[in-house]
Design a protein around this motif. Structure first.
Motif: not given
Length: 152
Positions: A6-9, A48-50, A75-76
């Motif tokens: 998940y982007i941000g993890e 975060a930058t994926f 996830p958003l």
């Protein structure tokens, strides 16, 4: 390597000695790390930058390649898809209720007009959206099965 990111993890990745790991596809590399030491090392991967999408994970240890797949999810964006699917289920349920009361011969859902659709086609459309909701939510979907009662 994880199969779902998940982007941000942030997660910890153990890199064996003399190993290079690349996550990407033909046009985009989202992550690359190399361990030139003779011992394994751990790195913290910040996603975060994926970029969302499906990618290959190429693990090159002393010339031996190991290739796997990873899906990177925003996830958003998945919550928007979930809300859209849940809305469709509610609207299809309303059409089914109206059809059961013979109250409607056509209905418009999301700028699409359904005219005299059979109950079977509406139920299969509903089942398709339930599967989509369960796929988005993973194994913890609120719908476990669809039961259809038909009279003779």
């Amino acid at each position: 390597m994880k199969e779902l990111i998940y982007i941000g993890e942030k997660f910890t990745l153990t890199i064996p000695a003399n190993t290079k790991i690349v996550i990407g596809n033909k046009t985009t590399t989202v992550y690359e790390v190399e361990n030139v030491l003779s011992v394994a090392t751990e790195v913290i991967v910040d996603t975060a930058t994926f970029t969302e999408g499906n990618y290959a994970v190429v693990n090159n240890t002393n010339g031996t390649l190991n290739i796997s797949q990873v899906e990177i999810i925003d996830p958003l964006a998945s919550s928007d898809a979930l809300n859209d699917a849940l809305t469709m289920i509610k609207e299809i349920d309303q059409v089914l209720e109206d059809r059961a009361k013979n109250a409607v011969s056509q209905i418009t859902i999301n700028n699409k007009t359904i005219i005299n659709s059979s109950l079977d086609s509406l139920l299969s459309l509903r089942a398709m959206y339930i599967k989509k909701v369960n796929r988005i939510r993973g194994q913890s979907g609120i719908f476990k099965s669809v039961t259809v009662f038909r009279g003779k």
